[in-house]
Design a protein around this motif. Structure first.
Motif, PDB file in Angstrom:
ATOM      1  N   LYS A 282       2.462  -0.349  14.217  1.00 54.35           N
ATOM      2  CA  LYS A 282       2.878  -1.491  13.403  1.00 54.35           C
ATOM      3  C   LYS A 282       2.388  -1.220  11.988  1.00 54.35           C
ATOM      4  O   LYS A 282       1.266  -0.772  11.786  1.00 54.35           O
ATOM      5  N   LYS A 283       3.251  -1.506  11.016  1.00 57.11           N
ATOM      6  CA  LYS A 283       2.896  -1.238   9.627  1.00 57.11           C
ATOM      7  C   LYS A 283       3.119  -2.486   8.782  1.00 57.11           C
ATOM      8  O   LYS A 283       4.128  -3.171   8.939  1.00 57.11           O
ATOM      9  N   TYR A 284       2.191  -2.747   7.888  1.00 55.41           N
ATOM     10  CA  TYR A 284       2.339  -3.779   6.868  1.00 55.41           C
ATOM     11  C   TYR A 284       2.381  -3.056   5.535  1.00 55.41           C
ATOM     12  O   TYR A 284       1.564  -2.175   5.272  1.00 55.41           O
ATOM     13  N   VAL A 285       3.353  -3.421   4.715  1.00 57.96           N
ATOM     14  CA  VAL A 285       3.562  -2.726   3.452  1.00 57.96           C
ATOM     15  C   VAL A 285       3.400  -3.707   2.296  1.00 57.96           C
ATOM     16  O   VAL A 285       4.116  -4.709   2.212  1.00 57.96           O
ATOM     17  N   VAL A 286       2.437  -3.432   1.421  1.00 56.40           N
ATOM     18  CA  VAL A 286       2.198  -4.249   0.239  1.00 56.40           C
ATOM     19  C   VAL A 286       3.089  -3.702  -0.871  1.00 56.40           C
ATOM     20  O   VAL A 286       2.920  -2.560  -1.299  1.00 56.40           O
ATOM     21  N   SER A 287       4.054  -4.509  -1.292  1.00 55.19           N
ATOM     22  CA  SER A 287       4.967  -4.066  -2.347  1.00 55.19           C
ATOM     23  C   SER A 287       5.651  -5.265  -2.976  1.00 55.19           C
ATOM     24  O   SER A 287       6.084  -6.178  -2.284  1.00 55.19           O
ATOM     25  N   SER A 288       5.743  -5.216  -4.285  1.00 54.32           N
ATOM     26  CA  SER A 288       6.517  -6.244  -4.994  1.00 54.32           C
ATOM     27  C   SER A 288       7.874  -5.690  -5.412  1.00 54.32           C
ATOM     28  O   SER A 288       8.709  -6.410  -5.926  1.00 54.32           O
ATOM     29  N   THR A 289       8.094  -4.392  -5.169  1.00 53.15           N
ATOM     30  CA  THR A 289       9.348  -3.776  -5.610  1.00 53.15           C
ATOM     31  C   THR A 289      10.316  -3.479  -4.468  1.00 53.15           C
ATOM     32  O   THR A 289      11.516  -3.406  -4.709  1.00 53.15           O
ATOM     33  N   LEU A 290       9.818  -3.294  -3.255  1.00 54.20           N
ATOM     34  CA  LEU A 290      10.721  -3.038  -2.133  1.00 54.20           C
ATOM     35  C   LEU A 290      11.413  -4.329  -1.718  1.00 54.20           C
ATOM     36  O   LEU A 290      10.762  -5.370  -1.600  1.00 54.20           O
ATOM     37  N   GLY A 291      12.697  -4.246  -1.473  1.00 54.31           N
ATOM     38  CA  GLY A 291      13.445  -5.418  -1.016  1.00 54.31           C
ATOM     39  C   GLY A 291      13.291  -5.668   0.466  1.00 54.31           C
ATOM     40  O   GLY A 291      13.301  -6.798   0.930  1.00 54.31           O
ATOM     41  N   ARG A 292      13.139  -4.579   1.216  1.00 60.38           N
ATOM     42  CA  ARG A 292      12.958  -4.688   2.660  1.00 60.38           C
ATOM     43  C   ARG A 292      12.340  -3.398   3.179  1.00 60.38           C
ATOM     44  O   ARG A 292      12.383  -2.369   2.515  1.00 60.38           O
ATOM     45  N   VAL A 293      11.787  -3.471   4.371  1.00 62.18           N
ATOM     46  CA  VAL A 293      11.264  -2.299   5.061  1.00 62.18           C
ATOM     47  C   VAL A 293      11.703  -2.380   6.519  1.00 62.18           C
ATOM     48  O   VAL A 293      12.036  -3.455   7.011  1.00 62.18           O
ATOM     49  N   ASP A 294      11.720  -1.245   7.166  1.00 62.33           N
ATOM     50  CA  ASP A 294      11.899  -1.214   8.610  1.00 62.33           C
ATOM     51  C   ASP A 294      10.896  -0.194   9.131  1.00 62.33           C
ATOM     52  O   ASP A 294       9.804  -0.117   8.591  1.00 62.33           O
ATOM     53  N   TRP A 295      11.191   0.598  10.116  1.00 59.56           N
ATOM     54  CA  TRP A 295      10.256   1.559  10.695  1.00 59.56           C
ATOM     55  C   TRP A 295       9.016   0.827  11.231  1.00 59.56           C
ATOM     56  O   TRP A 295       7.897   1.176  10.957  1.00 59.56           O
ATOM     57  N   ASN A 296       9.301  -0.245  11.988  1.00 60.99           N
ATOM     58  CA  ASN A 296       8.240  -1.054  12.590  1.00 60.99           C
ATOM     59  C   ASN A 296       7.289  -1.606  11.523  1.00 60.99           C
ATOM     60  O   ASN A 296       6.080  -1.628  11.691  1.00 60.99           O
ATOM     61  N   ALA A 297       7.877  -2.024  10.404  1.00 60.27           N
ATOM     62  CA  ALA A 297       7.075  -2.473   9.262  1.00 60.27           C
ATOM     63  C   ALA A 297       7.488  -3.866   8.815  1.00 60.27           C
ATOM     64  O   ALA A 297       8.591  -4.324   9.091  1.00 60.27           O
ATOM     65  N   GLU A 298       6.565  -4.490   8.117  1.00 59.00           N
ATOM     66  CA  GLU A 298       6.779  -5.829   7.573  1.00 59.00           C
ATOM     67  C   GLU A 298       6.202  -5.845   6.157  1.00 59.00           C
ATOM     68  O   GLU A 298       5.124  -5.310   5.912  1.00 59.00           O
ATOM     69  N   LEU A 299       6.936  -6.463   5.248  1.00 58.05           N
ATOM     70  CA  LEU A 299       6.454  -6.573   3.873  1.00 58.05           C
ATOM     71  C   LEU A 299       5.348  -7.620   3.764  1.00 58.05           C
ATOM     72  O   LEU A 299       5.417  -8.665   4.399  1.00 58.05           O
ATOM     73  N   VAL A 300       4.361  -7.329   2.950  1.00 58.19           N
ATOM     74  CA  VAL A 300       3.299  -8.273   2.614  1.00 58.19           C
ATOM     75  C   VAL A 300       3.570  -8.723   1.185  1.00 58.19           C
ATOM     76  O   VAL A 300       3.582  -7.912   0.264  1.00 58.19           O
ATOM     77  N   ARG A 301       3.818  -9.994   1.019  1.00 55.53           N
ATOM     78  CA  ARG A 301       4.137 -10.557  -0.301  1.00 55.53           C
ATOM     79  C   ARG A 301       3.100 -11.611  -0.667  1.00 55.53           C
ATOM     80  O   ARG A 301       2.338 -12.072   0.153  1.00 55.53           O
ATOM     81  N   GLY A 302       3.122 -12.006  -1.908  1.00 53.45           N
ATOM     82  CA  GLY A 302       2.246 -13.081  -2.362  1.00 53.45           C
ATOM     83  C   GLY A 302       0.847 -12.578  -2.665  1.00 53.45           C
ATOM     84  O   GLY A 302       0.633 -11.408  -2.983  1.00 53.45           O
ATOM     85  N   ASP A 303      -0.106 -13.464  -2.525  1.00 56.32           N
ATOM     86  CA  ASP A 303      -1.494 -13.155  -2.849  1.00 56.32           C
ATOM     87  C   ASP A 303      -2.066 -12.154  -1.842  1.00 56.32           C
ATOM     88  O   ASP A 303      -2.126 -12.435  -0.641  1.00 56.32           O
ATOM     89  N   LEU A 304      -2.483 -10.981  -2.331  1.00 57.17           N
ATOM     90  CA  LEU A 304      -2.975  -9.924  -1.465  1.00 57.17           C
ATOM     91  C   LEU A 304      -4.191 -10.372  -0.659  1.00 57.17           C
ATOM     92  O   LEU A 304      -4.258 -10.142   0.551  1.00 57.17           O
ATOM     93  N   GLY A 305      -5.141 -11.012  -1.305  1.00 59.43           N
ATOM     94  CA  GLY A 305      -6.354 -11.442  -0.611  1.00 59.43           C
ATOM     95  C   GLY A 305      -6.058 -12.387   0.536  1.00 59.43           C
ATOM     96  O   GLY A 305      -6.552 -12.205   1.649  1.00 59.43           O
ATOM     97  N   THR A 306      -5.238 -13.381   0.284  1.00 57.50           N
ATOM     98  CA  THR A 306      -4.884 -14.350   1.327  1.00 57.50           C
ATOM     99  C   THR A 306      -4.142 -13.671   2.470  1.00 57.50           C
ATOM    100  O   THR A 306      -4.433 -13.912   3.642  1.00 57.50           O
ATOM    101  N   ALA A 307      -3.187 -12.812   2.138  1.00 61.85           N
ATOM    102  CA  ALA A 307      -2.383 -12.138   3.158  1.00 61.85           C
ATOM    103  C   ALA A 307      -3.250 -11.233   4.031  1.00 61.85           C
ATOM    104  O   ALA A 307      -3.125 -11.251   5.267  1.00 61.85           O
ATOM    105  N   VAL A 308      -4.139 -10.458   3.430  1.00 63.91           N
ATOM    106  CA  VAL A 308      -4.965  -9.536   4.201  1.00 63.91           C
ATOM    107  C   VAL A 308      -6.002 -10.299   5.025  1.00 63.91           C
ATOM    108  O   VAL A 308      -6.268  -9.952   6.176  1.00 63.91           O
ATOM    109  N   GLN A 309      -6.571 -11.351   4.464  1.00 64.27           N
ATOM    110  CA  GLN A 309      -7.507 -12.164   5.247  1.00 64.27           C
ATOM    111  C   GLN A 309      -6.815 -12.733   6.482  1.00 64.27           C
ATOM    112  O   GLN A 309      -7.400 -12.764   7.571  1.00 64.27           O
TER     113      GLN A 309
END
Length: 171
Positions: free
Chosen positions: A68-95
């Motif tokens: 499973k992959k989480y990808v931090v990016s503000s430029t990618l529109g979407r990801v696949d390859w068993n991945a999910e985009l992490v958007r918004g506040d990095l600290g909140t999302a990672v916590q």
């Protein structure tokens, strides 16, 4: 050894790939920035490189493909390859990801670990030092705003001369 990070400056190594598989097996998911995600996807998403890849690299390729992959990016529109985009506040999302039950996250890259360190979100660090002076590439944790004190938890030497050092936060 000079602190420069460039995956192209190191020689692929069977022991290092085996160690990386062991690390992947100790985490529930991977946390990458865009650059690392795209680099790993290009190299290890089937059928990428399968005909040129040595047999000993296959376990790593299978493990990273399945992870499973989480990808931090503000430029990618979407990801696949068993991945999910992490958007918004990095600290909140990672916590929020860290609060999920399980074995935890494995983060990789150059810029993302700096951001995570600044937010105090890294519990353990592993550095693999290769016996090569790259002379180019970004340096890990360049621009860190304050020192972070660590204590050595383990050290592993590989036949290639590379050394993996795992550190915990000194409290």
């Amino acid at each position: 050894m000079d602190g420069c990070c460039d995956h192209r400056a190191i020689t692929p190594d069977e022991d290092l790939h085996r160690h990386a598989v062991e690390n992947l097996e100790q985490a529930d998911a991977l946390l990458f920035g865009r650059v690392t995600y795209e680099m790993m996807e290009a190299a290890f998403r089937p059928p990428a490189g399968t005909e040129m890849r040595p047999d000993w690299m296959q376990p790593f390729a299978r493990a990273i493909h399945a992870a499973k992959k989480y990808v931090v990016s503000s430029t990618l529109g979407r990801v696949d390859w068993n991945a999910e985009l992490v958007r918004g506040d990095l600290g909140t999302a990672v916590q929020q990801l860290k609060r999920q039950p399980g074995k935890g996250l494995l983060a990789g890259g150059v810029k993302l670990p700096l951001a995570l360190a600044e937010l105090g979100l890294i519990d353990e660090y592993e550095f693999v030092v290769h016996p090569r002076l790259a002379g180019h590439g970004p340096t890990l944790f360049a621009g860190l705003s304050k020192p972070i004190d660590l204590k050595l938890a383990s050290r592993l030497e590989f036949g290639s001369g590379a050394v993996a050092m795992r550190y915990e936060l000194r409290r």
